[in-house]
Design a protein around this motif. Structure first.
Motif, PDB file in Angstrom:
ATOM      1  N   LEU A  18      31.118 -23.359  87.518  1.00 35.09           N
ATOM      2  CA  LEU A  18      31.361 -23.651  86.104  1.00 35.09           C
ATOM      3  C   LEU A  18      32.637 -22.965  85.626  1.00 35.09           C
ATOM      4  O   LEU A  18      33.425 -23.549  84.881  1.00 35.09           O
ATOM      5  CB  LEU A  18      30.159 -23.214  85.255  1.00 35.09           C
ATOM      6  N   LEU A  19      32.878 -21.733  86.070  1.00 33.37           N
ATOM      7  CA  LEU A  19      34.126 -21.037  85.732  1.00 33.37           C
ATOM      8  C   LEU A  19      35.321 -21.836  86.243  1.00 33.37           C
ATOM      9  O   LEU A  19      36.292 -22.036  85.507  1.00 33.37           O
ATOM     10  CB  LEU A  19      34.137 -19.626  86.319  1.00 33.37           C
ATOM     11  N   GLN A  20      35.250 -22.303  87.472  1.00 30.47           N
ATOM     12  CA  GLN A  20      36.345 -23.101  88.024  1.00 30.47           C
ATOM     13  C   GLN A  20      36.585 -24.350  87.175  1.00 30.47           C
ATOM     14  O   GLN A  20      37.738 -24.698  86.883  1.00 30.47           O
ATOM     15  CB  GLN A  20      36.035 -23.494  89.473  1.00 30.47           C
ATOM     16  N   HIS A  21      35.501 -24.990  86.780  1.00 31.84           N
ATOM     17  CA  HIS A  21      35.594 -26.181  85.922  1.00 31.84           C
ATOM     18  C   HIS A  21      36.278 -25.825  84.591  1.00 31.84           C
ATOM     19  O   HIS A  21      37.168 -26.552  84.125  1.00 31.84           O
ATOM     20  CB  HIS A  21      34.186 -26.740  85.684  1.00 31.84           C
ATOM     21  N   GLU A  22      35.875 -24.710  83.993  1.00 31.90           N
ATOM     22  CA  GLU A  22      36.454 -24.275  82.717  1.00 31.90           C
ATOM     23  C   GLU A  22      37.948 -23.979  82.863  1.00 31.90           C
ATOM     24  O   GLU A  22      38.745 -24.323  81.984  1.00 31.90           O
ATOM     25  CB  GLU A  22      35.729 -23.029  82.193  1.00 31.90           C
ATOM     26  N   LEU A  23      38.327 -23.328  83.940  1.00 33.96           N
ATOM     27  CA  LEU A  23      39.740 -23.005  84.160  1.00 33.96           C
ATOM     28  C   LEU A  23      40.583 -24.271  84.315  1.00 33.96           C
ATOM     29  O   LEU A  23      41.685 -24.359  83.769  1.00 33.96           O
ATOM     30  CB  LEU A  23      39.891 -22.110  85.394  1.00 33.96           C
TER      31      LEU A  23
ATOM     32  N   SER B 275      44.490 -28.092  81.952  1.00 36.33           N
ATOM     33  CA  SER B 275      44.845 -29.413  81.449  1.00 36.33           C
ATOM     34  C   SER B 275      45.160 -29.346  79.951  1.00 36.33           C
ATOM     35  O   SER B 275      46.128 -29.957  79.480  1.00 36.33           O
ATOM     36  CB  SER B 275      43.703 -30.403  81.696  1.00 36.33           C
ATOM     37  N   ALA B 276      44.352 -28.594  79.220  1.00 29.19           N
ATOM     38  CA  ALA B 276      44.569 -28.466  77.776  1.00 29.19           C
ATOM     39  C   ALA B 276      45.944 -27.866  77.489  1.00 29.19           C
ATOM     40  O   ALA B 276      46.671 -28.363  76.617  1.00 29.19           O
ATOM     41  CB  ALA B 276      43.464 -27.596  77.158  1.00 29.19           C
ATOM     42  N   GLU B 277      46.307 -26.826  78.213  1.00 34.87           N
ATOM     43  CA  GLU B 277      47.615 -26.187  77.992  1.00 34.87           C
ATOM     44  C   GLU B 277      48.755 -27.144  78.343  1.00 34.87           C
ATOM     45  O   GLU B 277      49.756 -27.205  77.627  1.00 34.87           O
ATOM     46  CB  GLU B 277      47.738 -24.892  78.807  1.00 34.87           C
ATOM     47  N   LYS B 278      48.614 -27.893  79.425  1.00 32.29           N
ATOM     48  CA  LYS B 278      49.659 -28.849  79.802  1.00 32.29           C
ATOM     49  C   LYS B 278      49.845 -29.900  78.706  1.00 32.29           C
ATOM     50  O   LYS B 278      50.977 -30.251  78.361  1.00 32.29           O
ATOM     51  CB  LYS B 278      49.324 -29.518  81.132  1.00 32.29           C
TER      52      LYS B 278
ATOM     53  N   LEU C 117      54.761 -22.568  71.288  1.00 33.18           N
ATOM     54  CA  LEU C 117      55.175 -23.330  72.461  1.00 33.18           C
ATOM     55  C   LEU C 117      55.582 -22.365  73.577  1.00 33.18           C
ATOM     56  O   LEU C 117      55.175 -22.535  74.734  1.00 33.18           O
ATOM     57  CB  LEU C 117      56.335 -24.275  72.121  1.00 33.18           C
ATOM     58  N   GLU C 118      56.359 -21.356  73.228  1.00 35.38           N
ATOM     59  CA  GLU C 118      56.789 -20.370  74.234  1.00 35.38           C
ATOM     60  C   GLU C 118      55.586 -19.599  74.771  1.00 35.38           C
ATOM     61  O   GLU C 118      55.496 -19.352  75.977  1.00 35.38           O
ATOM     62  CB  GLU C 118      57.840 -19.413  73.651  1.00 35.38           C
ATOM     63  N   GLU C 119      54.652 -19.235  73.902  1.00 43.62           N
ATOM     64  CA  GLU C 119      53.424 -18.560  74.347  1.00 43.62           C
ATOM     65  C   GLU C 119      52.615 -19.455  75.277  1.00 43.62           C
ATOM     66  O   GLU C 119      52.065 -18.984  76.274  1.00 43.62           O
ATOM     67  CB  GLU C 119      52.538 -18.219  73.137  1.00 43.62           C
ATOM     68  N   THR C 120      52.551 -20.731  74.955  1.00 47.00           N
ATOM     69  CA  THR C 120      51.764 -21.674  75.740  1.00 47.00           C
ATOM     70  C   THR C 120      52.321 -21.803  77.153  1.00 47.00           C
ATOM     71  O   THR C 120      51.557 -21.933  78.121  1.00 47.00           O
ATOM     72  CB  THR C 120      51.698 -23.048  75.026  1.00 47.00           C
ATOM     73  N   LYS C 121      53.635 -21.752  77.287  1.00 48.92           N
ATOM     74  CA  LYS C 121      54.246 -21.792  78.624  1.00 48.92           C
ATOM     75  C   LYS C 121      53.744 -20.610  79.463  1.00 48.92           C
ATOM     76  O   LYS C 121      53.390 -20.770  80.634  1.00 48.92           O
ATOM     77  CB  LYS C 121      55.773 -21.753  78.515  1.00 48.92           C
ATOM     78  N   VAL C 122      53.704 -19.437  78.851  1.00 44.28           N
ATOM     79  CA  VAL C 122      53.226 -18.234  79.545  1.00 44.28           C
ATOM     80  C   VAL C 122      51.723 -18.343  79.830  1.00 44.28           C
ATOM     81  O   VAL C 122      51.253 -17.950  80.902  1.00 44.28           O
ATOM     82  CB  VAL C 122      53.551 -16.966  78.716  1.00 44.28           C
ATOM     83  N   GLN C 123      50.984 -18.894  78.891  1.00 42.36           N
ATOM     84  CA  GLN C 123      49.539 -19.043  79.072  1.00 42.36           C
ATOM     85  C   GLN C 123      49.221 -19.969  80.242  1.00 42.36           C
ATOM     86  O   GLN C 123      48.289 -19.712  81.014  1.00 42.36           O
ATOM     87  CB  GLN C 123      48.894 -19.547  77.778  1.00 42.36           C
ATOM     88  N   LYS C 124      49.995 -21.026  80.395  1.00 40.61           N
ATOM     89  CA  LYS C 124      49.823 -21.937  81.531  1.00 40.61           C
ATOM     90  C   LYS C 124      50.087 -21.186  82.837  1.00 40.61           C
ATOM     91  O   LYS C 124      49.334 -21.326  83.802  1.00 40.61           O
ATOM     92  CB  LYS C 124      50.759 -23.133  81.384  1.00 40.61           C
TER      93      LYS C 124
ATOM     94  N   GLU D  26      47.576 -20.296  86.072  1.00 46.42           N
ATOM     95  CA  GLU D  26      47.925 -20.498  87.481  1.00 46.42           C
ATOM     96  C   GLU D  26      47.662 -19.220  88.274  1.00 46.42           C
ATOM     97  O   GLU D  26      47.140 -19.266  89.391  1.00 46.42           O
ATOM     98  CB  GLU D  26      49.390 -20.932  87.607  1.00 46.42           C
ATOM     99  N   LYS D  27      47.984 -18.066  87.670  1.00 41.00           N
ATOM    100  CA  LYS D  27      47.743 -16.774  88.325  1.00 41.00           C
ATOM    101  C   LYS D  27      46.244 -16.542  88.517  1.00 41.00           C
ATOM    102  O   LYS D  27      45.807 -16.100  89.584  1.00 41.00           O
ATOM    103  CB  LYS D  27      48.359 -15.640  87.508  1.00 41.00           C
ATOM    104  N   VAL D  28      45.450 -16.839  87.493  1.00 38.87           N
ATOM    105  CA  VAL D  28      43.998 -16.684  87.598  1.00 38.87           C
ATOM    106  C   VAL D  28      43.461 -17.585  88.705  1.00 38.87           C
ATOM    107  O   VAL D  28      42.635 -17.156  89.525  1.00 38.87           O
ATOM    108  CB  VAL D  28      43.298 -16.980  86.245  1.00 38.87           C
ATOM    109  N   CYS D  29      43.930 -18.812  88.756  1.00 37.26           N
ATOM    110  CA  CYS D  29      43.485 -19.736  89.808  1.00 37.26           C
ATOM    111  C   CYS D  29      43.862 -19.196  91.189  1.00 37.26           C
ATOM    112  O   CYS D  29      43.056 -19.264  92.132  1.00 37.26           O
ATOM    113  CB  CYS D  29      44.057 -21.134  89.577  1.00 37.26           C
ATOM    114  N   ASP D  30      45.077 -18.647  91.306  1.00 33.53           N
ATOM    115  CA  ASP D  30      45.490 -18.035  92.579  1.00 33.53           C
ATOM    116  C   ASP D  30      44.567 -16.874  92.943  1.00 33.53           C
ATOM    117  O   ASP D  30      44.138 -16.756  94.098  1.00 33.53           O
ATOM    118  CB  ASP D  30      46.937 -17.526  92.496  1.00 33.53           C
ATOM    119  N   LEU D  31      44.261 -16.027  91.972  1.00 39.83           N
ATOM    120  CA  LEU D  31      43.370 -14.887  92.223  1.00 39.83           C
ATOM    121  C   LEU D  31      42.006 -15.337  92.738  1.00 39.83           C
ATOM    122  O   LEU D  31      41.404 -14.678  93.584  1.00 39.83           O
ATOM    123  CB  LEU D  31      43.149 -14.082  90.931  1.00 39.83           C
TER     124      LEU D  31
END
Length: 164
Positions: free
Chosen positions: A10-15, A20-23, A49-56, A60-65
């Motif tokens: 479920l966590l993976q699904h949420e991430l 997708s939401a950030e993109k 917008l600049e914050e959202t780029k960093v959030q995306k 990606e970092k969380v997914c890598d972890l």
């Protein structure tokens, strides 16, 4: 789609949903900024917008972890929220009223993100993914701050101008 078997899935699904939401938001925020007439509102959208780029990038970092791919899932909720925002962009309204409407649309988006990041951070923490939880909580705080900033803009001037 296969059945989610546990909290980790479920966590993976949420991430993936948040990614997708950030993109989608990265495409929508420039349009909202372009249609905002109030300089402070325009700046708030550009800043987010600049914050959202960093959030995306953080997602990606969380997914890598966690050893997962953010994938190609489509967040239908964000798609709908952005569609409503685009309806407001196209609405025939005075600039002041449009600004108030843009804030309302943006706050709906922020509330969705606050919910999503709060849930994902809780799941990550519960599952022992401390670093992922820390990163998700950092973004959660930014989303809460963005919502507060929009609220202050609405209450301090924009809603008053739209009421006249």
């Amino acid at each position: 789609m296969s059945k989610l078997k546990n909290l980790d899935e479920l966590l993976q699904h949420e991430l993936k949903d948040l990614y997708s939401a950030e993109k989608q938001l990265l495409e929508a925020l420039p349009k909202m900024a372009a249609k905002a007439s109030d300089p402070k509102l325009k700046q708030a959208f550009e800043s987010h917008l600049e914050e959202t780029k960093v959030q995306k990038e953080r997602l990606e970092k969380v997914c890598d972890l966690l050893g997962i791919s953010p994938g190609r899932m489509k967040c239908k909720a964000m798609e709908g929220l952005i569609e409503e925002g685009e309806d407001m962009i196209d609405e025939k309204a005075t600039p002041e009223t449009k600004d108030a409407g843009l804030i309302a649309s943006a706050q709906r988006i922020e509330h969705y993100e606050i919910s999503g990041y709060g849930t994902a951070a809780h799941f990550a923490e519960f599952l022992g993914h401390a670093e992922a939880a820390k990163i998700l909580n950092e973004t959660l705080q930014e989303e809460q701050n963005a919502d507060t900033k929009l609220n202050k803009l609405a209450k301090s001037s924009i809603n008053r101008k739209a009421a006249q």
